[in-house]
Design an enzyme around this catalytic site. Structure first.
Site, short mmCIF file in Angstrom:
data_model
loop_
_atom_site.label_atom_id
_atom_site.label_comp_id
_atom_site.label_asym_id
_atom_site.label_seq_id
_atom_site.Cartn_x
_atom_site.Cartn_y
_atom_site.Cartn_z
N GLU A 184 0.77 -1.14 0.13
CA GLU A 184 -0.03 -0.07 -0.11
C GLU A 184 0.88 1.20 0.02
O GLU A 184 2.05 1.46 0.73
CB GLU A 184 -0.86 -0.08 1.24
CG GLU A 184 -1.80 -1.06 1.44
CD GLU A 184 -2.65 -1.29 2.86
OE1 GLU A 184 -2.77 -0.08 3.51
OE2 GLU A 184 -2.57 -2.42 3.29
N CYS A 193 3.34 8.37 1.16
CA CYS A 193 3.78 7.48 2.37
C CYS A 193 4.03 5.94 1.66
O CYS A 193 2.87 5.48 1.04
CB CYS A 193 2.74 7.34 3.45
SG CYS A 193 3.03 6.13 4.73
N CYS A 218 5.90 -7.65 7.53
CA CYS A 218 6.77 -7.11 8.68
C CYS A 218 6.73 -8.14 9.45
O CYS A 218 5.93 -8.65 9.90
CB CYS A 218 6.12 -5.76 9.07
SG CYS A 218 7.20 -4.99 10.31
N CYS A 266 4.60 -5.37 16.13
CA CYS A 266 4.14 -4.37 17.10
C CYS A 266 2.60 -4.73 17.40
O CYS A 266 1.87 -5.04 16.42
CB CYS A 266 4.21 -2.99 16.59
SG CYS A 266 5.94 -2.44 16.35
N CYS A 308 -0.43 -2.99 15.60
CA CYS A 308 -0.17 -2.63 13.71
C CYS A 308 -0.74 -3.67 13.04
O CYS A 308 -0.53 -4.91 13.33
CB CYS A 308 1.46 -2.31 13.80
SG CYS A 308 1.75 -2.13 11.93
N CYS A 316 -1.78 2.39 6.93
CA CYS A 316 -1.22 1.20 6.02
C CYS A 316 -1.38 -0.05 6.84
O CYS A 316 -1.52 -0.16 8.12
CB CYS A 316 0.37 1.44 5.68
SG CYS A 316 0.31 2.27 4.20
N1 SAH Z 1 8.32 0.06 10.80
C1 SAH Z 1 8.59 1.39 10.89
C2 SAH Z 1 7.49 2.04 9.83
C3 SAH Z 1 6.18 1.69 9.39
S1 SAH Z 1 4.85 2.11 10.65
C4 SAH Z 1 8.23 2.10 12.12
O1 SAH Z 1 7.82 1.25 12.83
O2 SAH Z 1 8.20 3.38 12.57
C5 SAH Z 1 4.39 3.85 10.42
C6 SAH Z 1 4.13 4.11 11.84
O3 SAH Z 1 2.54 3.76 12.12
C7 SAH Z 1 4.64 3.78 12.98
O4 SAH Z 1 4.91 4.90 13.84
C8 SAH Z 1 3.85 2.73 13.67
O5 SAH Z 1 4.18 2.38 15.17
C9 SAH Z 1 2.56 3.28 13.68
N2 SAH Z 1 1.36 2.71 13.68
C10 SAH Z 1 1.04 1.35 13.59
N3 SAH Z 1 -0.05 0.98 13.64
C11 SAH Z 1 -0.64 2.03 14.46
C12 SAH Z 1 -2.04 2.06 14.78
N4 SAH Z 1 -2.79 1.11 15.05
N5 SAH Z 1 -2.43 3.43 15.32
C13 SAH Z 1 -1.36 4.32 15.05
N6 SAH Z 1 -0.05 4.28 14.77
C14 SAH Z 1 0.26 3.06 14.24
#
Ligand code: SAH
Length: 348
Positions: free
Chosen positions: A93, A106, A113, A117, A120, A334
């Site tokens: 995406e 973006c 991944c 997390c 996510c 995303c």
């Molecule tokens: N792997 C990288 C970049 C991709 S995620 C990173 O971790 O920074 C892009 C951002 O979206 C990151 O800050 C991630 O923690 C955040 N993110 C992921 N899921 C989310 C959610 N449900 N709500 C808000 N931010 C989220």
């Protein structure tokens, strides 16, 4: 990807060597680079190349161009979301957002991944594979052509952990900011990481002018290890030390991302701890009311909790903003669309 050279993954220097190696003059490399960055997906469209050279290139090279499998247009703002498909069936995406200062895309750096997390959507099915430089570049070029909007900023904040695909990401950044192509200056590029500390040190050596964003999301190890497995490898203090070192080496301000999740990391105590940890750092904190991901059971903090968190940070002298939500009607964050779609082979 076959035996053919993935020509869009070559830096201008590599492209020149490639042409000289074929017995062609170096200026042909510059012509091809320019065509590729105009989004051309066939050598036949490179009309200033001799026909014989076009044939030679067709036999030896491939031009990676994704197809747009889905395009969502936000009705509340102008945000566009693309689901791209690559030839092996993988989907990723990209989200194109319009701000007063220009258009920001973006992009994704991996299909899936492996950072896992807890909040996510991107790692719900693990990592399928890394993206090539050409696949990252194509997300920018295809969106620019399809939307008719000139893209001025690129953020590596889509699916994937950029520092887990380090070599390809670095090559992509070189191609993206090279003169003669789309030429997006490093100051218009942000890279977001969950905190892969050894790679932050590697990146530091490159002395790039891009903005490093760090997804912090918690002020202490107890909470951070619970929601971000990477914290078991590198603790909050190790990560923040790397950030301070990064700033000292590059003179660039770090941007910390902090997603506010109800009942997890949004208490006044968390805000006070965070302020204490960041005191004196050249940094900026971006508060993001968490996107609710059903499969993850994530609940967004109330606007009162967000405001309270903001007030404590700014009261402690920390530079802080609350991220504006764009494309809320199209699931613009995303990972969610890819998850819903699976791959052409039906997912993994
Ligand atoms: N792997 C990288 C970049 C991709 S995620 C990173 O971790 O920074 C892009 C951002 O979206 C990151 O800050 C991630 O923690 C955040 N993110 C992921 N899921 C989310 C959610 N449900 N709500 C808000 N931010 C989220």
């Amino acid at each position: 990807m076959g035996d053919k050279t993935d020509i869009k993954s070559l830096t201008p220097k590599q492209l020149e060597e490639f042409f000289v190696g074929m017995g062609e003059p170096a200026f042909r490399a510059r012509q091809v680079f320019s065509w590729l960055h105009k989004g051309v997906c066939s050598f036949d469209d490179m009309t200033n190349l001799p026909i014989g050279l076009r044939e030679k290139l067709k036999n030896n090279c491939e031009i990676i161009c994704p197809i747009i499998k889905k395009k969502l247009v936000s009705e509340v703002d102008d945000t566009l979301k693309y689901l791209y498909g690559f030839s092996d069936g993988e989907n990723v995406e990209s989200v194109l957002m319009s701000y007063h200062h220009g258009n920001t895309i973006c992009i994704s750096t991996q299909a899936g991944c492996r950072m896992n997390c807890a909040f996510c959507a991107s790692s719900l099915k693990g990592l399928s594979r890394n993206l090539t430089p050409s696949e990252m570049l194509s997300q920018v070029l295809t969106a620019q052509i399809d939307s008719g909007r000139r893209i001025s900023n690129v953020v590596l904040m889509g699916i994937g952990e950029p520092l887990d695909n380090y070599d390809n990401v670095l090559t992509f950044l070189k191609i993206l900011s090279a003169p003669g192509g789309i030429n997006i200056g490093q100051r218009h590029i942000s890279l977001s990481t969950c905190g892969v500390v050894d790679r932050i040190y590697d990146l530091m050596e490159e002395k790039l002018q891009l903005t490093l964003s760090v997804s912090l999301h918690a002020p202490n190890d107890e909470i951070r290890s619970r929601i971000m497995p990477i914290n078991k490898k590198w603790k909050v203090d190790e990560l923040l030390k790397a950030c301070r070192d990064y700033t000292a080496a590059t003179k660039r301000r770090i941007s910390f991302e902090y997603a506010l999740i109800a009942g997890v990391n949004d208490t006044p105590e968390c805000a006070r701890q965070l302020s204490a940890k960041l005191r004196g750092m050249l940094c900026h904190v971006n508060l993001i009311p968490a996107n609710e991901v059903k499969e993850r059971g994530v609940k967004r903090s109330s606007s009162a909790a967000v405001k309270r968190f903001y007030d404590i940070l700014s009261g402690c002298g920390i530079t802080v903003t609350i991220r504006r939500t764009l494309g809320s009607d199209i699931n613009a964050s995303c990972g969610q669309l890819r998850f819903q779609h699976g791959t052409e082979q039906g997912g993994n």
